[in-house]
Design an enzyme around this catalytic site. Sequence first.
Site, PDB file in Angstrom:
ATOM      1  N   LYS A  23       0.826  -1.213   0.000  1.00 49.64           N
ATOM      2  CA  LYS A  23       0.000   0.000   0.000  1.00 49.64           C
ATOM      3  C   LYS A  23       0.858   1.261   0.000  1.00 49.64           C
ATOM      4  CE  LYS A  23      -1.968  -1.023   3.943  1.00 49.64           C
ATOM      5  NZ  LYS A  23      -1.269  -2.256   4.336  1.00 49.64           N
ATOM      6  N   ARG A  98      -8.382   1.096  10.136  1.00 47.27           N
ATOM      7  CA  ARG A  98      -7.932  -0.259  10.446  1.00 47.27           C
ATOM      8  C   ARG A  98      -8.902  -0.968  11.382  1.00 47.27           C
ATOM      9  NH1 ARG A  98      -2.244   0.677   9.497  1.00 47.27           N
ATOM     10  NH2 ARG A  98      -0.985  -1.199   9.692  1.00 47.27           N
ATOM     11  N   ARG A 137      11.816  -6.113   3.334  1.00 49.13           N
ATOM     12  CA  ARG A 137      11.655  -4.670   3.120  1.00 49.13           C
ATOM     13  C   ARG A 137      12.818  -3.880   3.721  1.00 49.13           C
ATOM     14  NH1 ARG A 137       6.096  -1.949   4.461  1.00 49.13           N
ATOM     15  NH2 ARG A 137       6.334  -2.859   6.526  1.00 49.13           N
ATOM     16  N   ARG A 170      12.788  -1.682   9.181  1.00 49.11           N
ATOM     17  CA  ARG A 170      11.911  -1.191  10.240  1.00 49.11           C
ATOM     18  C   ARG A 170      11.932  -2.154  11.410  1.00 49.11           C
ATOM     19  NH1 ARG A 170       6.220   0.209   7.494  1.00 49.11           N
ATOM     20  NH2 ARG A 170       5.571  -0.937   9.319  1.00 49.11           N
ATOM     21  N   ARG A 181       1.332  -8.257  13.893  1.00 50.31           N
ATOM     22  CA  ARG A 181       0.667  -7.327  12.962  1.00 50.31           C
ATOM     23  C   ARG A 181      -0.315  -8.073  12.062  1.00 50.31           C
ATOM     24  NH1 ARG A 181       5.754  -5.133  10.361  1.00 50.31           N
ATOM     25  NH2 ARG A 181       4.375  -4.188   8.825  1.00 50.31           N
TER      26      ARG A 181
HETATM   27  P1  ADP Z   1       1.925  -2.033   7.988  1.00 46.55           P
HETATM   28  O1  ADP Z   1       0.667  -1.697   7.232  1.00 46.55           O
HETATM   29  O2  ADP Z   1       3.014  -2.494   7.090  1.00 46.55           O
HETATM   30  O3  ADP Z   1       1.702  -2.915   9.179  1.00 46.55           O
HETATM   31  P2  ADP Z   1       2.129   0.733   8.914  1.00 46.55           P
HETATM   32  O4  ADP Z   1       3.340   1.502   8.628  1.00 46.55           O
HETATM   33  O5  ADP Z   1       0.865   1.090   8.189  1.00 46.55           O
HETATM   34  O6  ADP Z   1       2.531  -0.771   8.652  1.00 46.55           O
HETATM   35  O7  ADP Z   1       1.783   0.771  10.497  1.00 46.55           O
HETATM   36  C1  ADP Z   1       2.758   0.495  11.473  1.00 46.55           C
HETATM   37  C2  ADP Z   1       2.107   0.462  12.843  1.00 46.55           C
HETATM   38  O8  ADP Z   1       1.507   1.734  13.168  1.00 46.55           O
HETATM   39  C3  ADP Z   1       0.972  -0.536  13.017  1.00 46.55           C
HETATM   40  O9  ADP Z   1       1.458  -1.831  13.294  1.00 46.55           O
HETATM   41  C4  ADP Z   1       0.205   0.084  14.191  1.00 46.55           C
HETATM   42  O10 ADP Z   1       0.865  -0.160  15.428  1.00 46.55           O
HETATM   43  C5  ADP Z   1       0.308   1.573  13.935  1.00 46.55           C
HETATM   44  N1  ADP Z   1      -0.841   2.058  13.124  1.00 46.55           N
HETATM   45  C6  ADP Z   1      -0.782   2.568  11.877  1.00 46.55           C
HETATM   46  N2  ADP Z   1      -2.004   2.927  11.447  1.00 46.55           N
HETATM   47  C7  ADP Z   1      -2.867   2.638  12.435  1.00 46.55           C
HETATM   48  C8  ADP Z   1      -4.281   2.757  12.590  1.00 46.55           C
HETATM   49  N3  ADP Z   1      -5.056   3.253  11.613  1.00 46.55           N
HETATM   50  N4  ADP Z   1      -4.830   2.341  13.757  1.00 46.55           N
HETATM   51  C9  ADP Z   1      -4.076   1.848  14.745  1.00 46.55           C
HETATM   52  N5  ADP Z   1      -2.740   1.693  14.661  1.00 46.55           N
HETATM   53  C10 ADP Z   1      -2.128   2.077  13.522  1.00 46.55           C
END
Ligand code: ADP
Length: 226
Positions: A23, A98, A137, A170, A181
Amino acid sequence: MPDGPGPRSARAVIFLGPPGAGKGTQAKAVASRFGLAHISTGDMFRDHMSRNTLLGEQAKRFVQSGGLVPDEVVLGMVGDRISQPDCQAGFVLDGFPRTRRQAEALAETLRARSCEQPLVIYFAVDADQLLRRLTGRRTCKVGGEIYNIYDLPPKVPGRCDNDGGELFQRPDDREEVIRERLSQYEAQTRPLVDYYRERGLLVEVNAMGSQAEVTERVLQVLGRTG
Ligand code: ADP
């Protein structure tokens, strides 16, 4: 739909899919071509954490363990971001919503701002590809470009092709955090696929294949529905 005489309401595009579906990579590639701001909640939390802000402090233990940051924290942050001037023409939401509560709050915000119904692009990808993408990654410290040591390696190992910046992994791309996750995704976020499908807002994109191939598919959807 032809543009009317008045200013067009903001276009909201949601990139939905599991961690590792690509994404963020695709949002970086396509958002600006359509004049849309790229809003990555994950990037925003990482930025706050690196600057040790209060919000960064609140988010830290959830991000580090692979859990979800509480809805109230996320909603406040996204609400502020959407009101920035660069979001006026529209935005791509990457990593948000999410949870069901986040999706409902977003619907409310969009209604209040007279935005169109969101277009939801669902990134469909096989489970075994996800692990390969997440463990492989690497991100550039300088410009944020994303590589994959298996599928999209940089020309010089550990260095960004664009600016020579150092590539890093990361911390939440370690295997035990990845597992958490993915399980959060299954429990909290996957139900949003049906939520948006039932409302007729979801378009599924095949997210397998090369980055360029997926970009082409996403551009087609955005072009068709714009
Ligand atoms: P990925 O989609 O690869 O897991 P992201 O960079 O989108 O990684 O998100 C990293 C972390 O940030 C998530 O594992 C979560 O802890 C937090 N996070 C990001 N967006 C949200 C959201 N909309 N609601 C709750 N936590 C979030």
